[in-house]
Design an enzyme around this catalytic site. Structure first.
Site, PDB file in Angstrom:
ATOM      1  N   LYS A 111      52.183  34.098  39.956  1.00 29.94           N
ATOM      2  CA  LYS A 111      50.862  34.127  40.616  1.00 29.94           C
ATOM      3  C   LYS A 111      49.755  34.390  39.599  1.00 29.94           C
ATOM      4  O   LYS A 111      48.741  33.708  39.587  1.00 29.94           O
ATOM      5  CB  LYS A 111      50.857  35.213  41.692  1.00 29.94           C
ATOM      6  CG  LYS A 111      49.469  35.613  42.158  1.00 29.94           C
ATOM      7  CD  LYS A 111      49.488  36.804  43.091  1.00 29.94           C
ATOM      8  CE  LYS A 111      49.517  38.156  42.470  1.00 29.94           C
ATOM      9  NZ  LYS A 111      48.251  38.784  42.082  1.00 29.94           N
ATOM     10  N   ASN A 112      49.958  35.390  38.752  1.00 29.35           N
ATOM     11  CA  ASN A 112      48.873  35.788  37.847  1.00 29.35           C
ATOM     12  C   ASN A 112      48.686  34.840  36.660  1.00 29.35           C
ATOM     13  O   ASN A 112      47.726  34.989  35.902  1.00 29.35           O
ATOM     14  CB  ASN A 112      49.078  37.231  37.363  1.00 29.35           C
ATOM     15  CG  ASN A 112      48.822  38.225  38.472  1.00 29.35           C
ATOM     16  OD1 ASN A 112      48.305  37.863  39.530  1.00 29.35           O
ATOM     17  ND2 ASN A 112      49.193  39.480  38.255  1.00 29.35           N
ATOM     18  N   CYS A 139      38.920  48.632  45.036  1.00 31.43           N
ATOM     19  CA  CYS A 139      40.110  48.202  45.757  1.00 31.43           C
ATOM     20  C   CYS A 139      41.061  49.384  45.837  1.00 31.43           C
ATOM     21  O   CYS A 139      40.820  50.425  45.225  1.00 31.43           O
ATOM     22  CB  CYS A 139      40.731  46.961  45.136  1.00 31.43           C
ATOM     23  SG  CYS A 139      42.034  47.218  43.979  1.00 31.43           S
ATOM     24  N   ARG A 144      38.124  49.303  39.526  1.00 26.32           N
ATOM     25  CA  ARG A 144      38.242  47.944  39.001  1.00 26.32           C
ATOM     26  C   ARG A 144      36.898  47.225  38.812  1.00 26.32           C
ATOM     27  O   ARG A 144      36.657  46.174  39.432  1.00 26.32           O
ATOM     28  CB  ARG A 144      39.193  47.114  39.865  1.00 26.32           C
ATOM     29  CG  ARG A 144      40.550  47.757  39.982  1.00 26.32           C
ATOM     30  CD  ARG A 144      41.523  46.907  40.732  1.00 26.32           C
ATOM     31  NE  ARG A 144      42.017  45.784  39.964  1.00 26.32           N
ATOM     32  CZ  ARG A 144      42.840  44.870  40.451  1.00 26.32           C
ATOM     33  NH1 ARG A 144      43.232  44.938  41.689  1.00 26.32           N
ATOM     34  NH2 ARG A 144      43.253  43.885  39.696  1.00 26.32           N
ATOM     35  N   ASP A 199      52.310  46.774  37.198  1.00 27.50           N
ATOM     36  CA  ASP A 199      52.724  46.065  38.411  1.00 27.50           C
ATOM     37  C   ASP A 199      54.184  46.336  38.789  1.00 27.50           C
ATOM     38  O   ASP A 199      54.651  45.872  39.839  1.00 27.50           O
ATOM     39  CB  ASP A 199      52.505  44.550  38.256  1.00 27.50           C
ATOM     40  CG  ASP A 199      51.025  44.192  38.264  1.00 27.50           C
ATOM     41  OD1 ASP A 199      50.208  45.027  38.681  1.00 27.50           O
ATOM     42  OD2 ASP A 199      50.693  43.065  37.847  1.00 27.50           O
ATOM     43  N   ARG A 230      50.583  38.200  49.628  1.00 30.69           N
ATOM     44  CA  ARG A 230      49.599  37.754  48.635  1.00 30.69           C
ATOM     45  C   ARG A 230      50.270  37.307  47.349  1.00 30.69           C
ATOM     46  O   ARG A 230      49.716  36.486  46.615  1.00 30.69           O
ATOM     47  CB  ARG A 230      48.637  38.889  48.292  1.00 30.69           C
ATOM     48  CG  ARG A 230      47.677  39.237  49.394  1.00 30.69           C
ATOM     49  CD  ARG A 230      46.684  40.236  48.912  1.00 30.69           C
ATOM     50  NE  ARG A 230      46.177  39.837  47.603  1.00 30.69           N
ATOM     51  CZ  ARG A 230      45.601  40.643  46.731  1.00 30.69           C
ATOM     52  NH1 ARG A 230      45.436  41.900  47.020  1.00 30.69           N
ATOM     53  NH2 ARG A 230      45.190  40.209  45.570  1.00 30.69           N
TER      54      ARG A 230
HETATM   55  N1  EPU Z   1      38.500  47.425  33.654  1.00 29.88           N
HETATM   56  C1  EPU Z   1      37.211  47.899  33.463  1.00 29.88           C
HETATM   57  N2  EPU Z   1      36.185  46.979  33.342  1.00 29.88           N
HETATM   58  C2  EPU Z   1      36.408  45.636  33.401  1.00 29.88           C
HETATM   59  C3  EPU Z   1      37.727  45.159  33.603  1.00 29.88           C
HETATM   60  C4  EPU Z   1      38.758  46.094  33.729  1.00 29.88           C
HETATM   61  O1  EPU Z   1      36.991  49.099  33.408  1.00 29.88           O
HETATM   62  O2  EPU Z   1      35.453  44.871  33.280  1.00 29.88           O
HETATM   63  C5  EPU Z   1      39.619  48.386  33.809  1.00 29.88           C
HETATM   64  C6  EPU Z   1      40.281  48.315  35.183  1.00 29.88           C
HETATM   65  O3  EPU Z   1      39.583  49.055  36.152  1.00 29.88           O
HETATM   66  C7  EPU Z   1      41.660  48.871  34.884  1.00 29.88           C
HETATM   67  C8  EPU Z   1      41.934  48.350  33.456  1.00 29.88           C
HETATM   68  O4  EPU Z   1      40.636  48.028  32.916  1.00 29.88           O
HETATM   69  O5  EPU Z   1      41.639  50.266  34.886  1.00 29.88           O
HETATM   70  C9  EPU Z   1      42.816  47.131  33.357  1.00 29.88           C
HETATM   71  O6  EPU Z   1      42.456  46.181  34.319  1.00 29.88           O
HETATM   72  P1  EPU Z   1      42.571  44.610  34.090  1.00 29.88           P
HETATM   73  O7  EPU Z   1      41.204  44.055  34.009  1.00 29.88           O
HETATM   74  O8  EPU Z   1      43.510  44.308  32.999  1.00 29.88           O
HETATM   75  O9  EPU Z   1      43.186  44.144  35.480  1.00 29.88           O
HETATM   76  P2  EPU Z   1      42.886  42.760  36.168  1.00 29.88           P
HETATM   77  O10 EPU Z   1      42.666  41.738  35.152  1.00 29.88           O
HETATM   78  O11 EPU Z   1      41.869  42.953  37.232  1.00 29.88           O
HETATM   79  C10 EPU Z   1      45.357  41.896  36.218  1.00 29.88           C
HETATM   80  C11 EPU Z   1      46.331  41.495  37.265  1.00 29.88           C
HETATM   81  C12 EPU Z   1      46.786  42.739  38.027  1.00 29.88           C
HETATM   82  C13 EPU Z   1      47.428  43.703  37.026  1.00 29.88           C
HETATM   83  C14 EPU Z   1      46.439  44.030  35.915  1.00 29.88           C
HETATM   84  C15 EPU Z   1      47.015  44.900  34.817  1.00 29.88           C
HETATM   85  C16 EPU Z   1      45.644  39.251  37.800  1.00 29.88           C
HETATM   86  C17 EPU Z   1      45.040  38.314  38.776  1.00 29.88           C
HETATM   87  N3  EPU Z   1      45.713  40.539  38.163  1.00 29.88           N
HETATM   88  O12 EPU Z   1      44.262  42.501  36.912  1.00 29.88           O
HETATM   89  O13 EPU Z   1      47.755  42.313  38.963  1.00 29.88           O
HETATM   90  O14 EPU Z   1      47.819  44.886  37.672  1.00 29.88           O
HETATM   91  O15 EPU Z   1      45.963  42.811  35.306  1.00 29.88           O
HETATM   92  O16 EPU Z   1      48.116  44.300  34.240  1.00 29.88           O
HETATM   93  O17 EPU Z   1      46.063  38.835  36.732  1.00 29.88           O
HETATM   94  C18 EPU Z   1      49.006  42.405  40.956  1.00 29.88           C
HETATM   95  O18 EPU Z   1      49.442  41.272  40.700  1.00 29.88           O
HETATM   96  O19 EPU Z   1      49.482  43.130  41.868  1.00 29.88           O
HETATM   97  C19 EPU Z   1      47.890  42.936  40.182  1.00 29.88           C
HETATM   98  C20 EPU Z   1      47.134  43.947  40.611  1.00 29.88           C
END
Ligand code: EPU
Length: 422
Positions: free
Chosen positions: A22-23, A120, A125, A309, A401
């Site tokens: 998915k990701n 969320c 996030r 995850d 999802r």
């Molecule tokens: N963060 C910030 N500012 C930003 C972006 C992120 O502070 O602008 C923080 C987040 O709040 C968090 C950390 O950085 O504390 C890491 O978050 P990241 O941005 O890496 O998460 P994401 O890109 O929103 C993806 C996956 C998630 C997975 C995380 C971590 C996708 C679509 N989602 O989320 O997947 O947990 O990386 O590996 O790729 C899931 O599939 O259940 C899921 C939540």
């Protein structure tokens, strides 16, 4: 709203096949916006988030075929014209990954209007790091009525160092940089296999990217990207969830169509807990559980570390280890919503800040529980499979999802699990 009803206590045996990630599929779909030519994806999983992304792209004017995804996971997307470069709140609210369209829209059309995702269940996030990176490339933002309005007179390559490693942030900036003028150096980038898969796809569309899989990405911008065909990598989180399902039930499960390299940290952790993991053939692992499961402490980390995850599912397993396990969640600030539910099933877990302490072994007993997010739902299913008696899990829409045909796959290896209307 559907629920799962599980009759626990059956060791899972047989072979289970992993779907596409998915990701990895979500950013790949967003990448279709970067070209006016068709993008042909295969191994796209049939899960709710993918349908949401497809609806979102169609809202923007992207042609998508077939209307309903088929079991082979083929999806053709063509963004010949982008008529509405916007991601409305109703879609972003149901799927945060909608924000992945921001970079591609800016790069292709020079403008974008994307709803702010808001908080969320698992944490605040924010998307500040995405915005800061895109700003360095020459985008300007205003925030109004809950929307980010983005504009650019033309993106230009830049040196960007991410304040914190972010997966979708890296993907967003990477996609934008492909069509920016000149060279972009992206430092402290995410190294997740899903990022590497996106880089591989973008390269086959004509992008010039180096360094994927490391923390520094170098992108030389090109004026145009073309169509291509791309196969999405297997879902490492789905694979690992099934491996743990085999382990927690004391069964012997073969998990096929996975990439063992992507599972390295999970397999190492399971070995520390006393499990035997055998690589049977290419893309297939077999896990067998010993009589005694050892407690093995864990801290979640960015790739190549142990994935956040999988934290909830690992916690369910550790309720069955003989002793105390400390589990530290270092990525998200509130990703312990499964704890009270596991406790309702008989687990002894306390949480202090970012650390959960699991005192095992406690027998699990079936109970009524509520799923709070995608991976927490999977952890409750694992607990239900190991519990004595009947477990009902409400709000399984969270699980839908991201897991394709979850209960069907588990049933095929012996699990007594069914879906019922709540
Ligand atoms: N963060 C910030 N500012 C930003 C972006 C992120 O502070 O602008 C923080 C987040 O709040 C968090 C950390 O950085 O504390 C890491 O978050 P990241 O941005 O890496 O998460 P994401 O890109 O929103 C993806 C996956 C998630 C997975 C995380 C971590 C996708 C679509 N989602 O989320 O997947 O947990 O990386 O590996 O790729 C899931 O599939 O259940 C899921 C939540």
């Amino acid at each position: 709203m559907d629920r799962f009803v599980i009759e626990g206590g059956v060791p899972l045996r047989g072979r289970i096949t992993v779907s596409g990630a998915k990701n990895a599929a979500l950013p790949a779909m967003a990448a279709a916006l970067l070209s006016s030519e068709p993008l042909h994806l295969t191994n796209v999983p049939r899960v709710r988030d993918i349908f949401t992304m497809k609806d979102l792209l169609q809202h923007m004017g992207v042609a998508a075929e077939p209307a309903d995804l088929q079991p082979d996971g083929e999806l053709k997307l063509c963004a010949e014209r982008i008529v509405r470069p916007e991601a409305p709140y109703r879609m972003v609210r149901t799927m945060r990954a909608s924000v992945l369209t921001l970079g591609p829209l800016l790069a292709r059309t020079g403008e974008a209007r994307v709803s702010l995702p808001g908080g969320c269940a698992i944490g605040a996030r924010p998307i500040d790091i995405h915005l800061k990176g895109l700003e360095k490339l020459g985008a300007q933002f205003t925030v109004e009525h809950g929307y980010v309005n983005a504009q650019t007179k033309g993106l230009r390559g830049a040196r960007i160092r991410l304040d914190k490693i972010t997966v979708t942030g890296t993907e967003n900036i990477l996609m934008a940089a492909c069509l920016a003028e000149g060279e972009t150096l992206l430092e402290n980038a995410a190294r997740e296999p899903e990022v590497t898969d996106l880089a591989r796809l973008l390269r086959s569309m004509g992008a010039q990217i180096e360094g994927d899989g490391t923390s520094t990405l170098r992108v030389r911008g090109v004026t145009k990207l073309h169509g291509t065909t791309h196969r999405i990598i297997p879902d490492r989180i789905e694979a690992a969830t099934f491996i743990l399902a085999g382990a927690i039930t004391g069964g012997e499960l073969e998990v096929s169509n996975c990439d063992c390299e992507h599972l390295h940290a999970v397999l190492r952790q399971l070995e520390a807990a006393g499990l035997t993991v055998t690589k049977k053939e290419r893309g297939c692992v077999v896990v067998a559980r010993p009589e005694r499961l050892r407690p093995a402490d864990l801290t979640t980390k960015e790739y190549p570390g142990f994935p956040t995850d999988m934290q909830a599912q690992y916690m369910a397993l550790m309720t069955q280890a003989e002793g105390t396990t400390r589990i530290t969640e270092s990525i998200f600030e509130n990703r312990f919503l499964h704890v009270p539910e596991l406790v309702r099933m008989g687990a002894a877990i306390t949480v202090e800040g970012r650390q959960a302490v699991v005192r095992g072994r406690t027998p699990l007993s079936g109970a009524g529980v509520i799923a709070s997010d995608l991976r927490a739902s999977a952890s409750l299913v694992l607990a239900g499979l190991a519990a004595e008696g009947e477990t009902t899990i409400d709000r399984v829409y969270h699980l839908d999802r991201g897991y394709e045909g979850f209960e069907g796959k588990l049933r095929a290896v012996g699990a007594r699990i069914r879906r019922a209307a709540a």
